[in-house]
Design a protein around this motif. Structure first.
Motif, PDB file in Angstrom:
ATOM      1  N   GLY A 186       0.835  -1.191   0.000  1.00  0.00           N
ATOM      2  CA  GLY A 186       0.000   0.000   0.000  1.00  0.00           C
ATOM      3  C   GLY A 186       0.870   1.242   0.000  1.00  0.00           C
ATOM      4  N   LEU A 187       0.271   2.346  -0.380  1.00  0.00           N
ATOM      5  CA  LEU A 187       0.905   3.654  -0.252  1.00  0.00           C
ATOM      6  C   LEU A 187       0.101   4.448   0.762  1.00  0.00           C
ATOM      7  CD1 LEU A 187       3.003   5.782  -1.187  1.00  0.00           C
ATOM      8  CD2 LEU A 187       1.336   6.502  -2.920  1.00  0.00           C
ATOM      9  N   ALA A 236      -7.482  19.231  -2.136  1.00  0.00           N
ATOM     10  CA  ALA A 236      -7.423  17.874  -1.602  1.00  0.00           C
ATOM     11  C   ALA A 236      -7.623  16.843  -2.700  1.00  0.00           C
ATOM     12  CB  ALA A 236      -8.469  17.692  -0.508  1.00  0.00           C
ATOM     13  N   ILE A 237      -8.555  17.112  -3.589  1.00  0.00           N
ATOM     14  CA  ILE A 237      -8.788  16.198  -4.716  1.00  0.00           C
ATOM     15  C   ILE A 237      -7.556  16.128  -5.603  1.00  0.00           C
ATOM     16  CG2 ILE A 237     -10.103  15.931  -6.853  1.00  0.00           C
ATOM     17  CD1 ILE A 237     -12.555  16.950  -5.212  1.00  0.00           C
ATOM     18  N   ASP A 238      -6.955  17.269  -5.900  1.00  0.00           N
ATOM     19  CA  ASP A 238      -5.736  17.277  -6.725  1.00  0.00           C
ATOM     20  C   ASP A 238      -4.621  16.467  -6.072  1.00  0.00           C
ATOM     21  OD1 ASP A 238      -6.998  18.824  -8.614  1.00  0.00           O
ATOM     22  OD2 ASP A 238      -6.057  20.714  -8.003  1.00  0.00           O
ATOM     23  N   ASP A 239      -4.475  16.617  -4.757  1.00  0.00           N
ATOM     24  CA  ASP A 239      -3.435  15.862  -4.051  1.00  0.00           C
ATOM     25  C   ASP A 239      -3.710  14.372  -4.116  1.00  0.00           C
ATOM     26  OD1 ASP A 239      -1.052  15.812  -2.273  1.00  0.00           O
ATOM     27  OD2 ASP A 239      -2.485  14.943  -0.863  1.00  0.00           O
ATOM     28  N   ASN A 240      -4.969  13.978  -4.026  1.00  0.00           N
ATOM     29  CA  ASN A 240      -5.298  12.562  -4.126  1.00  0.00           C
ATOM     30  C   ASN A 240      -5.071  12.016  -5.531  1.00  0.00           C
ATOM     31  OD1 ASN A 240      -6.730  11.127  -1.606  1.00  0.00           O
ATOM     32  ND2 ASN A 240      -7.070  13.341  -1.503  1.00  0.00           N
ATOM     33  N   LEU A 241      -5.292  12.823  -6.533  1.00  0.00           N
ATOM     34  CA  LEU A 241      -4.980  12.391  -7.899  1.00  0.00           C
ATOM     35  C   LEU A 241      -3.484  12.131  -8.046  1.00  0.00           C
ATOM     36  CD1 LEU A 241      -7.289  14.834  -9.913  1.00  0.00           C
ATOM     37  CD2 LEU A 241      -7.668  12.387  -9.502  1.00  0.00           C
ATOM     38  N   ARG A 242      -2.669  12.993  -7.446  1.00  0.00           N
ATOM     39  CA  ARG A 242      -1.216  12.775  -7.474  1.00  0.00           C
ATOM     40  C   ARG A 242      -0.847  11.504  -6.716  1.00  0.00           C
ATOM     41  NH1 ARG A 242      -1.304  18.470  -6.876  1.00  0.00           N
ATOM     42  NH2 ARG A 242      -1.138  18.294  -4.602  1.00  0.00           N
ATOM     43  N   ALA A 243      -1.500  11.291  -5.573  1.00  0.00           N
ATOM     44  CA  ALA A 243      -1.219  10.091  -4.787  1.00  0.00           C
ATOM     45  C   ALA A 243      -1.556   8.821  -5.569  1.00  0.00           C
ATOM     46  CB  ALA A 243      -1.994  10.129  -3.481  1.00  0.00           C
ATOM     47  N   ILE A 244      -2.637   8.854  -6.306  1.00  0.00           N
ATOM     48  CA  ILE A 244      -3.001   7.704  -7.144  1.00  0.00           C
ATOM     49  C   ILE A 244      -1.915   7.442  -8.177  1.00  0.00           C
ATOM     50  CG2 ILE A 244      -4.627   6.930  -8.919  1.00  0.00           C
ATOM     51  CD1 ILE A 244      -6.811   8.465  -7.242  1.00  0.00           C
ATOM     52  N   ASP A 245      -1.415   8.476  -8.797  1.00  0.00           N
ATOM     53  CA  ASP A 245      -0.350   8.310  -9.787  1.00  0.00           C
ATOM     54  C   ASP A 245       0.914   7.742  -9.151  1.00  0.00           C
ATOM     55  OD1 ASP A 245      -2.014   9.299 -11.768  1.00  0.00           O
ATOM     56  OD2 ASP A 245      -1.218  11.341 -11.655  1.00  0.00           O
ATOM     57  N   GLU A 246       1.238   8.206  -7.949  1.00  0.00           N
ATOM     58  CA  GLU A 246       2.413   7.682  -7.247  1.00  0.00           C
ATOM     59  C   GLU A 246       2.220   6.205  -6.915  1.00  0.00           C
ATOM     60  OE1 GLU A 246       2.654  10.253  -3.878  1.00  0.00           O
ATOM     61  OE2 GLU A 246       3.094  12.030  -5.093  1.00  0.00           O
ATOM     62  N   ALA A 292      -6.193   3.927 -13.405  1.00  0.00           N
ATOM     63  CA  ALA A 292      -4.811   3.636 -13.018  1.00  0.00           C
ATOM     64  C   ALA A 292      -4.668   2.257 -12.377  1.00  0.00           C
ATOM     65  CB  ALA A 292      -4.313   4.700 -12.044  1.00  0.00           C
ATOM     66  N   ARG A 293      -5.790   1.570 -12.157  1.00  0.00           N
ATOM     67  CA  ARG A 293      -5.804   0.255 -11.515  1.00  0.00           C
ATOM     68  C   ARG A 293      -5.223   0.322 -10.098  1.00  0.00           C
ATOM     69  NH1 ARG A 293      -7.287  -3.601 -15.184  1.00  0.00           N
ATOM     70  NH2 ARG A 293      -7.075  -3.059 -17.394  1.00  0.00           N
ATOM     71  N   VAL A 294      -5.604   1.363  -9.389  1.00  0.00           N
ATOM     72  CA  VAL A 294      -5.190   1.545  -7.994  1.00  0.00           C
ATOM     73  C   VAL A 294      -6.435   1.519  -7.117  1.00  0.00           C
ATOM     74  CG1 VAL A 294      -4.123   3.090  -6.306  1.00  0.00           C
ATOM     75  CG2 VAL A 294      -3.144   2.883  -8.612  1.00  0.00           C
ATOM     76  N   PRO A 295      -6.710   0.432  -6.423  1.00  0.00           N
ATOM     77  CA  PRO A 295      -7.851   0.404  -5.501  1.00  0.00           C
ATOM     78  C   PRO A 295      -7.660   1.415  -4.364  1.00  0.00           C
ATOM     79  CG  PRO A 295      -7.067  -1.818  -5.971  1.00  0.00           C
ATOM     80  CD  PRO A 295      -6.032  -0.872  -6.508  1.00  0.00           C
ATOM     81  N   LEU A 296      -8.753   2.017  -3.940  1.00  0.00           N
ATOM     82  CA  LEU A 296      -8.740   2.975  -2.837  1.00  0.00           C
ATOM     83  C   LEU A 296      -9.200   2.260  -1.575  1.00  0.00           C
ATOM     84  CD1 LEU A 296     -10.398   6.002  -4.671  1.00  0.00           C
ATOM     85  CD2 LEU A 296      -7.954   5.495  -4.427  1.00  0.00           C
ATOM     86  N   ALA A 297      -8.357   2.252  -0.549  1.00  0.00           N
ATOM     87  CA  ALA A 297      -8.636   1.504   0.676  1.00  0.00           C
ATOM     88  C   ALA A 297      -8.987   2.463   1.807  1.00  0.00           C
ATOM     89  CB  ALA A 297      -7.433   0.652   1.062  1.00  0.00           C
ATOM     90  N   ILE A 298     -10.261   2.556   2.124  1.00  0.00           N
ATOM     91  CA  ILE A 298     -10.706   3.393   3.233  1.00  0.00           C
ATOM     92  C   ILE A 298     -10.280   2.737   4.541  1.00  0.00           C
ATOM     93  CG2 ILE A 298     -12.715   4.340   4.422  1.00  0.00           C
ATOM     94  CD1 ILE A 298     -14.197   4.178   1.703  1.00  0.00           C
ATOM     95  N   LEU A 315      -4.098   2.416  -2.460  1.00  0.00           N
ATOM     96  CA  LEU A 315      -3.803   3.700  -1.822  1.00  0.00           C
ATOM     97  C   LEU A 315      -4.666   3.766  -0.574  1.00  0.00           C
ATOM     98  CD1 LEU A 315      -2.581   6.581  -1.747  1.00  0.00           C
ATOM     99  CD2 LEU A 315      -4.577   7.329  -3.080  1.00  0.00           C
ATOM    100  N   VAL A 316      -4.027   3.853   0.585  1.00  0.00           N
ATOM    101  CA  VAL A 316      -4.754   3.907   1.848  1.00  0.00           C
ATOM    102  C   VAL A 316      -5.292   5.320   2.062  1.00  0.00           C
ATOM    103  CG1 VAL A 316      -4.579   3.639   4.345  1.00  0.00           C
ATOM    104  CG2 VAL A 316      -3.362   2.056   2.832  1.00  0.00           C
ATOM    105  N   LEU A 317      -6.576   5.406   2.397  1.00  0.00           N
ATOM    106  CA  LEU A 317      -7.229   6.694   2.617  1.00  0.00           C
ATOM    107  C   LEU A 317      -7.524   6.902   4.088  1.00  0.00           C
ATOM    108  CD1 LEU A 317      -9.906   6.780  -0.262  1.00  0.00           C
ATOM    109  CD2 LEU A 317      -7.534   7.595  -0.315  1.00  0.00           C
ATOM    110  N   VAL A 318      -6.874   7.898   4.683  1.00  0.00           N
ATOM    111  CA  VAL A 318      -7.303   8.454   5.963  1.00  0.00           C
ATOM    112  C   VAL A 318      -8.139   9.664   5.587  1.00  0.00           C
ATOM    113  CG1 VAL A 318      -6.574   9.522   8.126  1.00  0.00           C
ATOM    114  CG2 VAL A 318      -5.300   7.576   7.185  1.00  0.00           C
ATOM    115  N   VAL A 319      -9.443   9.545   5.724  1.00  0.00           N
ATOM    116  CA  VAL A 319     -10.338  10.368   4.907  1.00  0.00           C
ATOM    117  C   VAL A 319     -10.467  11.815   5.359  1.00  0.00           C
ATOM    118  CG1 VAL A 319     -11.672   8.368   4.151  1.00  0.00           C
ATOM    119  CG2 VAL A 319     -12.387   9.625   6.221  1.00  0.00           C
ATOM    120  N   GLY A 320     -10.091  12.118   6.631  1.00  0.00           N
ATOM    121  CA  GLY A 320     -10.270  13.468   7.140  1.00  0.00           C
ATOM    122  C   GLY A 320     -11.588  13.616   7.888  1.00  0.00           C
TER     123      GLY A 320
END
Length: 274
Positions: free
Chosen positions: A63-64, A81-91, A135-141, A100-105
């Motif tokens: 995970g990232l 925040a959305i833009d930062d998450n788009l970058r995180a998905i790319d990373e 991007a084939r990156v699952p989002l993990a809440i 990609l692990v989400l600490v949702v706020g």
């Protein structure tokens, strides 16, 4: 018993003493099969160099850490925040992360509207979901313990995470961290509700009694009160056969130790306490 090849090092566990390169090399020395970098350590190493090092040493990126933090006082803050998450998905895609692990706020500064914060979380995840799917990156809440409801996460139970997954659909799942959910009387039923396809990550550490700091005093497995083997048995009963990721924030104990001692202890405790 969990063998080291099935362990993953969340780099927060040794972040005070090691760089990402040192974490990678440490995993290899101790026979640990996976790694989960934090984004600041990834940035310091460089995404291309990190990708080369991780692949070259044959590690799996479990995970990232982390995306999320969607709620904000203003529309501009939410857009950022959305833009930062788009970058995180790319990373995450670049390093081959399984999720990609989400600490949702949670509550924006000055707000008492937790229902509104939860709506912003739902809308924020929805806004980045198509990009994550492409991007084939699952989002993990990752549901966080209720003590964090005011600042870090307004998703505090597996039930809330499951409901979000069911609403948002394909590409969204759950990172289950025993530290945050061990106390929940509905945990077993909610693990079953999640099922194998939705459970994307399994994190372990221990809850110390007393806990001296609500953020930075997590315990090594076996030093606290969580019945980790029982929870692992529950996740394995639904078919989870992925990595067991160790994530320990420990300012006064493990962050002060030689990281090689920390990893060696992780391996030993995984065999005896997980």
């Amino acid at each position: 018993m969990v063998e080291p090849t099935r362990l993953s090092l969340n780099t927060a566990t040794v972040r005070e003493r090691w760089t990402l390169r040192q974490c990678i090399e440490g995993c290899v020395r101790h026979g640990i099969g996976g790694i989960a970098p934090w984004r600041d350590m990834l940035a310091a190493c460089g995404v291309d160099e990190a990708t080369r090092l991780i692949a070259g040493h044959g590690l799996t990126v479990t995970g990232l850490c982390r995306g999320g933090m969607f709620p904000a006082e203003t529309a501009e803050g939410r857009r950022q925040a959305i833009d930062d998450n788009l970058r995180a998905i790319d990373e995450a895609a670049a390093i081959g992360a399984k999720c990609l692990v989400l600490v949702v706020g949670s509550l924006p500064q000055g707000s008492r509207d937790i229902a509104g914060a939860r709506a912003q979380v739902r809308d924020g995840i929805a806004a980045v979901l198509d990009h994550a799917r492409a991007a084939r990156v699952p989002l993990a809440i990752e549901p966080l313990h209720p003590m964090y409801a005011g600042d870090r996460s307004c998703v505090n139970t597996m039930a809330e995470a499951n409901a979000l997954c069911e609403e948002l659909g394909e590409g969204v799942g759950i990172a289950l961290d025993v530290y945050h959910v061990w106390w929940d009387s509905d945990l077993s039923a909610q693990i079953t509700r999640a099922g194998r396809n939705r459970l994307l990550a399994f994190h372990v550490c221990d809850w110390l009694v007393p806990t001296r700091d609500l953020l930075l005093d997590r315990g090594m497995m076996g030093d606290g009160v969580i019945d980790i083997p029982a929870i692992r048995a529950q996740v394995e009963a639904i078919g989870y056969d992925g990595f067991v990721e160790v994530e320990i924030f420990s300012h006064d104990r493990w962050w002060r130790e030689d990281p090689d001692l920390v990893l060696g202890t992780m391996v030993e405790r995984a065999r005896t306490c997980v």
